[in-house]
Design an enzyme around this catalytic site. Structure first.
Site, mmCIF file in Angstrom:
data_model
loop_
_atom_site.group_PDB
_atom_site.id
_atom_site.type_symbol
_atom_site.label_atom_id
_atom_site.label_comp_id
_atom_site.label_asym_id
_atom_site.label_seq_id
_atom_site.Cartn_x
_atom_site.Cartn_y
_atom_site.Cartn_z
ATOM 1 N N LEU A 99 32.900 38.023 27.483
ATOM 2 C CA LEU A 99 32.039 38.360 28.617
ATOM 3 C C LEU A 99 32.676 37.988 29.952
ATOM 4 O O LEU A 99 32.009 37.941 30.987
ATOM 5 C CB LEU A 99 30.662 37.701 28.468
ATOM 6 C CG LEU A 99 29.867 38.121 27.222
ATOM 7 C CD1 LEU A 99 28.543 37.353 27.145
ATOM 8 C CD2 LEU A 99 29.607 39.622 27.193
ATOM 9 N N SER A 102 36.362 33.496 31.983
ATOM 10 C CA SER A 102 37.478 32.880 32.712
ATOM 11 C C SER A 102 37.606 33.470 34.112
ATOM 12 O O SER A 102 37.856 32.746 35.077
ATOM 13 C CB SER A 102 38.785 33.022 31.926
ATOM 14 O OG SER A 102 39.108 34.374 31.720
ATOM 15 N N ALA A 104 35.133 34.849 35.854
ATOM 16 C CA ALA A 104 33.957 34.411 36.607
ATOM 17 C C ALA A 104 34.150 32.975 37.093
ATOM 18 O O ALA A 104 33.776 32.624 38.223
ATOM 19 C CB ALA A 104 32.702 34.518 35.744
ATOM 20 N N ASP A 145 38.641 42.204 34.677
ATOM 21 C CA ASP A 145 37.665 41.100 34.671
ATOM 22 C C ASP A 145 37.488 40.488 36.060
ATOM 23 O O ASP A 145 36.361 40.302 36.524
ATOM 24 C CB ASP A 145 38.110 39.992 33.707
ATOM 25 C CG ASP A 145 37.777 40.313 32.263
ATOM 26 O OD1 ASP A 145 37.519 41.483 31.960
ATOM 27 O OD2 ASP A 145 37.771 39.372 31.446
HETATM 28 O O1 PMV Z 1 37.456 39.177 26.456
HETATM 29 P P1 PMV Z 1 37.340 39.438 27.909
HETATM 30 O O2 PMV Z 1 35.972 39.347 28.451
HETATM 31 O O3 PMV Z 1 38.325 38.599 28.723
HETATM 32 O O4 PMV Z 1 37.798 40.970 28.167
HETATM 33 C C1 PMV Z 1 39.150 41.298 27.970
HETATM 34 C C2 PMV Z 1 39.436 42.750 28.157
HETATM 35 C C3 PMV Z 1 40.811 43.153 27.630
HETATM 36 O O5 PMV Z 1 40.942 44.540 27.903
HETATM 37 C C4 PMV Z 1 40.930 42.924 26.141
HETATM 38 C C5 PMV Z 1 41.930 42.384 28.322
HETATM 39 C C6 PMV Z 1 42.163 42.753 29.762
HETATM 40 O O6 PMV Z 1 42.868 41.984 30.429
HETATM 41 O O7 PMV Z 1 41.707 43.808 30.223
#
Ligand code: PMV
Length: 313
Positions: A99, A102, A104, A145
């Protein structure tokens, strides 16, 4: 101001995780869960205090001293290296759950430090600095993110040249005819995005052509998703999510708990369900007919999982 909370948004990726690391498009939307931070005076040294998670009583959103490294990098980049300060972090997002905790966390700390020391910092500067922090935590982040954590809007995102520091991501707003309800399900299994991104990287290195083909197929689903969202076509959005989940399975980033949750949601009538974020555990999302989010969520809770409701808008 005393209680002007500085915060970063958590997010879900609606379509396109992992392939976004290889220059393809992805759609992400902020969720109501955030990480907040506050900086107060301290004579000497930097102290970082992370309150208990609301959700699972784990202390550190990213673990293993990484939050300290992130804080030190932020202070240095803001020209405040060695300044005394106490940074309190209040996480309302479960850690290592896909979600975006890190990013955020980084955004909240950047804004809190800038606020405390009266530094004017634009949102795009916040996002770029959070991207540098994400590199400490993730290795090769796409930048999606930190962008959503900063701007808090639904976006279509693409970072065309991941290898270059100068690469400016392409960001476009997502338009919907009205709010679209999404059910988020947590597997309760922690999974580090750096780990699943590494699994995909190793497989891609062994067989780049095969993996590039999967990434491009996902890219087509994402672009079709932009149209489905614009029209409010939830059945089409659900189909696209289901297909994206299948391709994420092909990338081997699903898990038994994710498959269970996706199955429960679909049997309870969801129009589509897929893992979200890094996978390997973490979270999944489901889209439903208008008004059916509550019953789908309830089936997921009866199966023993924690759920949240959010809206794409
Ligand atoms: O797991 P999260 O919330 O950090 O999402 C990562 C998304 C990815 O596409 C797997 C990695 C990225 O850096 O985009």
């Amino acid at each position: 101001a005393e209680h002007s909370a500085s915060f970063g948004y958590g997010k879900i990726i609606l379509l396109g995780e992992h392939s976004v690391v290889y220059g393809r498009h992805a759609i992400a939307t902020p969720i109501g869960l955030t990480i907040q931070a506050e900086v107060t005076h301290q004579e000497h040294g930097t102290e970082l205090v992370i309150a208990r998670w609301d959700t699972d009583a784990a202390y550190d959103p990213i673990g293993a001293g990484l939050a300290e490294q992130v804080t030190a990098l932020i202070a240095e980049r803001l020209g405040l290296a060695g300044k005394g300060m106490r940074v309190d972090v209040f996480p309302h997002l479960p850690r290592a759950s896909g979600l975006g905790a890190s990013a955020a966390l980084a955004v909240a700390i950047i804004r809190a430090i800038a606020d405390r020391f009266g530094l004017a910092i634009s949102d795009s500067e916040v996002s770029s600095l959070a991207f540098e922090c994400e590199r400490i935590v993730h290795g090769t982040p796409s930048g999606i993110d930190n962008t959503v954590a900063t701007f808090g809007r639904s976006i279509l995102f693409r970072n065309p040249n991941m290898a270059s520091d100068a690469a400016a991501p392409e960001i476009a707003d997502i338009v919907t005819p009205g709010p679209i309800q999404i059910v988020i399900g947590l597997t309760g299994v922690r999974s580090l995005t750096s780990h699943t991104v590494g699994i995909v990287r190793a497989a891609w290195e062994k067989n780049p052509a095969r993996y590039e083909a999967i990434f491009s197929q996902i890219d087509e689903l994402v672009l079709a998703g932009v149209g489905a969202l614009r029209r409010g076509d939830l059945a089409e959005l659900g189909d696209l999510m289901n297909m994206n989940h299948g391709l994420l399975g092909a990338l081997q980033v699903s898990s038994p708990e994710l498959e269970t949750l996706v199955g429960v949601a679909r049997r309870a009538g969801a129009l589509g369900a897929k893992l979200t974020g890094g996978g390997g555990g973490g979270a999944m999302i489901a889209v439903t007919e208008p008004g059916a989010a509550e019953s789908v969520g309830s089936a997921m809770r009866q199966a023993g999982f924690v759920t949240y409701l959010t809206e794409i808008r």
